[in-house]
Motif scaffolding. Structure first.
Motif, mmCIF file in Angstrom:
data_model
loop_
_atom_site.group_PDB
_atom_site.id
_atom_site.type_symbol
_atom_site.label_atom_id
_atom_site.label_comp_id
_atom_site.label_asym_id
_atom_site.label_seq_id
_atom_site.Cartn_x
_atom_site.Cartn_y
_atom_site.Cartn_z
ATOM 1 N N UNK A 148 -18.105 48.257 2.542
ATOM 2 C CA UNK A 148 -17.463 49.580 2.511
ATOM 3 C C UNK A 148 -15.946 49.453 2.485
ATOM 4 N N UNK A 149 -15.412 48.521 3.251
ATOM 5 C CA UNK A 149 -13.959 48.322 3.289
ATOM 6 C C UNK A 149 -13.439 47.837 1.936
ATOM 7 N N UNK A 150 -14.162 46.904 1.345
ATOM 8 C CA UNK A 150 -13.719 46.264 0.107
ATOM 9 C C UNK A 150 -13.948 47.129 -1.134
ATOM 10 N N UNK A 151 -15.056 47.861 -1.162
ATOM 11 C CA UNK A 151 -15.457 48.579 -2.381
ATOM 12 C C UNK A 151 -15.651 50.075 -2.146
ATOM 13 N N UNK A 152 -14.910 50.644 -1.224
ATOM 14 C CA UNK A 152 -15.039 52.064 -0.902
ATOM 15 C C UNK A 152 -14.885 52.925 -2.160
ATOM 16 N N UNK A 153 -15.850 53.803 -2.370
ATOM 17 C CA UNK A 153 -15.803 54.711 -3.506
ATOM 18 C C UNK A 153 -16.310 54.127 -4.814
ATOM 19 N N UNK A 154 -16.686 52.868 -4.802
ATOM 20 C CA UNK A 154 -17.170 52.206 -6.021
ATOM 21 C C UNK A 154 -18.586 52.649 -6.348
ATOM 22 N N UNK A 155 -18.871 53.005 -7.587
ATOM 23 C CA UNK A 155 -20.267 53.094 -8.010
ATOM 24 C C UNK A 155 -20.698 51.661 -8.357
ATOM 25 N N UNK A 156 -21.835 51.209 -7.857
ATOM 26 C CA UNK A 156 -22.166 49.787 -8.021
ATOM 27 C C UNK A 156 -23.666 49.547 -8.016
ATOM 28 N N UNK A 157 -24.013 48.339 -8.420
ATOM 29 C CA UNK A 157 -25.345 47.787 -8.211
ATOM 30 C C UNK A 157 -25.140 46.341 -7.764
ATOM 31 N N UNK A 158 -25.677 46.005 -6.623
ATOM 32 C CA UNK A 158 -25.619 44.648 -6.079
ATOM 33 C C UNK A 158 -27.031 44.083 -6.110
ATOM 34 N N UNK A 159 -27.203 42.965 -6.816
ATOM 35 C CA UNK A 159 -28.511 42.348 -6.964
ATOM 36 C C UNK A 159 -28.462 40.928 -6.415
ATOM 37 N N UNK A 198 -22.768 50.436 -12.803
ATOM 38 C CA UNK A 198 -23.981 50.107 -13.536
ATOM 39 C C UNK A 198 -25.187 50.146 -12.627
ATOM 40 N N UNK A 199 -26.351 49.985 -13.219
ATOM 41 C CA UNK A 199 -27.591 49.992 -12.453
ATOM 42 C C UNK A 199 -28.632 49.053 -13.051
ATOM 43 N N UNK A 200 -28.186 48.049 -13.798
ATOM 44 C CA UNK A 200 -29.108 47.150 -14.484
ATOM 45 C C UNK A 200 -30.105 46.492 -13.527
ATOM 46 N N UNK A 201 -29.679 46.140 -12.326
ATOM 47 C CA UNK A 201 -30.560 45.473 -11.372
ATOM 48 C C UNK A 201 -31.784 46.279 -10.983
ATOM 49 N N UNK A 202 -31.781 47.583 -11.264
ATOM 50 C CA UNK A 202 -32.923 48.428 -10.926
ATOM 51 C C UNK A 202 -33.846 48.686 -12.115
ATOM 52 N N UNK A 203 -33.466 48.225 -13.297
ATOM 53 C CA UNK A 203 -34.254 48.478 -14.503
ATOM 54 C C UNK A 203 -35.492 47.574 -14.555
ATOM 55 N N UNK A 204 -36.615 48.133 -14.999
ATOM 56 C CA UNK A 204 -37.882 47.388 -15.038
ATOM 57 C C UNK A 204 -37.768 46.097 -15.834
ATOM 58 N N UNK A 205 -37.100 46.128 -16.986
ATOM 59 C CA UNK A 205 -36.976 44.927 -17.813
ATOM 60 C C UNK A 205 -36.125 43.856 -17.126
ATOM 61 N N UNK A 206 -35.078 44.261 -16.450
ATOM 62 C CA UNK A 206 -34.227 43.314 -15.732
ATOM 63 C C UNK A 206 -35.004 42.703 -14.565
ATOM 64 N N UNK A 207 -35.723 43.525 -13.830
ATOM 65 C CA UNK A 207 -36.554 43.034 -12.722
ATOM 66 C C UNK A 207 -37.551 42.003 -13.250
ATOM 67 N N UNK A 227 -32.274 44.650 -5.406
ATOM 68 C CA UNK A 227 -31.096 45.337 -5.921
ATOM 69 C C UNK A 227 -30.837 46.597 -5.107
ATOM 70 N N UNK A 228 -29.544 46.881 -4.899
ATOM 71 C CA UNK A 228 -29.083 48.081 -4.207
ATOM 72 C C UNK A 228 -28.141 48.798 -5.162
ATOM 73 N N UNK A 229 -28.426 50.065 -5.440
ATOM 74 C CA UNK A 229 -27.654 50.843 -6.412
ATOM 75 C C UNK A 229 -27.135 52.118 -5.757
ATOM 76 N N UNK A 230 -25.874 52.464 -6.068
ATOM 77 C CA UNK A 230 -25.255 53.719 -5.630
ATOM 78 C C UNK A 230 -24.298 54.158 -6.725
ATOM 79 N N UNK A 231 -24.396 55.440 -7.151
ATOM 80 C CA UNK A 231 -23.451 55.915 -8.165
ATOM 81 C C UNK A 231 -22.533 56.995 -7.602
ATOM 82 N N UNK A 232 -21.662 57.530 -8.448
ATOM 83 C CA UNK A 232 -20.669 58.512 -7.999
ATOM 84 C C UNK A 232 -21.300 59.819 -7.554
ATOM 85 N N UNK A 233 -22.528 60.085 -7.969
ATOM 86 C CA UNK A 233 -23.231 61.303 -7.562
ATOM 87 C C UNK A 233 -24.082 61.087 -6.313
#
Length: 192
Positions: free
Chosen positions: A13-24, A72-81, A92-98
């Motif tokens: 949270x400190x490093x990437x506050x406000x970032x939309x991201x996907x961490x896989x 992005x959210x590639x880590x949550x896509x069926x083909x990527x999985x 994978x953990x995904x969070x977007x601006x919405x």
């Protein structure tokens, strides 16, 4: 088994506050191989915020690789999985601006469990309750009435909690230092 907690990921949270991201997190796979598995041309690491066109970075982590996508959210896509997890596990953990969010855990090319971190009472996948013991240990709501109570708790952070769950499920630990120095980066645009 890792005993990671949400507090172990407060730095994110400190490093990437406000970032939309996907961490896989991918167990026992090196950064270059992780990118190759999903068809990303590995280029020497660079700053994700300076890249365009769905940037993704691959960083060595304890026990495997961390892939970090900006917006992005590639880590949550069926083909990527399917392509990332043969012979191993990934989460994978995904969070977007919405504030849309998702957690997925896969093993050997198949989705084991998935859910929205702010609604972890509704799970899907081949074995949706596989991570239930770890979820309960982390204090995650696993029933409808618990979900409402957890969201009213100012101390409960569903995203940091599922980051800890991802570490527990995969055995891959990522730190601030790992993400600051990506080994490789590239474009994930072809995955969307």
């Amino acid at each position: 088994m890792s005993g990671a907690t949400a507090a172990d990921y407060a730095w994110f949270d400190e490093e990437y506050e406000g970032w939309p991201f996907c961490l896989t997190l991918v167990k026992d796979v090196d950064p270059e191989e992780a990118l190759r598995r999903i068809g990303v041309t590995p280029l020497p690491g660079m700053d994700l915020e300076e890249m365009s066109d769905f940037p993704i970075a691959a960083c060595p982590a304890i026990g495997g690789t961390a892939l970090l996508e900006y917006n992005g959210f590639a880590g949550t896509l069926a083909e990527v999985v399917r392509r990332l997890s043969p012979g191993t596990v990934m989460a994978a953990v995904f969070l977007n601006v919405n504030a849309d969010q998702q957690f997925v855990f896969a093993a050997d090319g198949r989705l084991v469990t998935g859910f929205e971190p702010d609604g972890s009472d509704e799970r899907w996948g081949d074995d949706p309750d596989r991570l239930l013991p770890q979820m309960l240990d982390l204090g995650m709501p696993t029933k409808d009435e618990e979900a409402d109570a957890a969201l009213d708790d100012d101390d409960y952070d569903p995203i940091l909690t599922v980051m800890a769950l991802a570490e527990r499920a995969t055995g891959v630990r990522v730190t601030r230092e790992h993400l600051r120095h990506p080994a490789f980066a590239g474009s994930a645009a072809h995955l969307y």
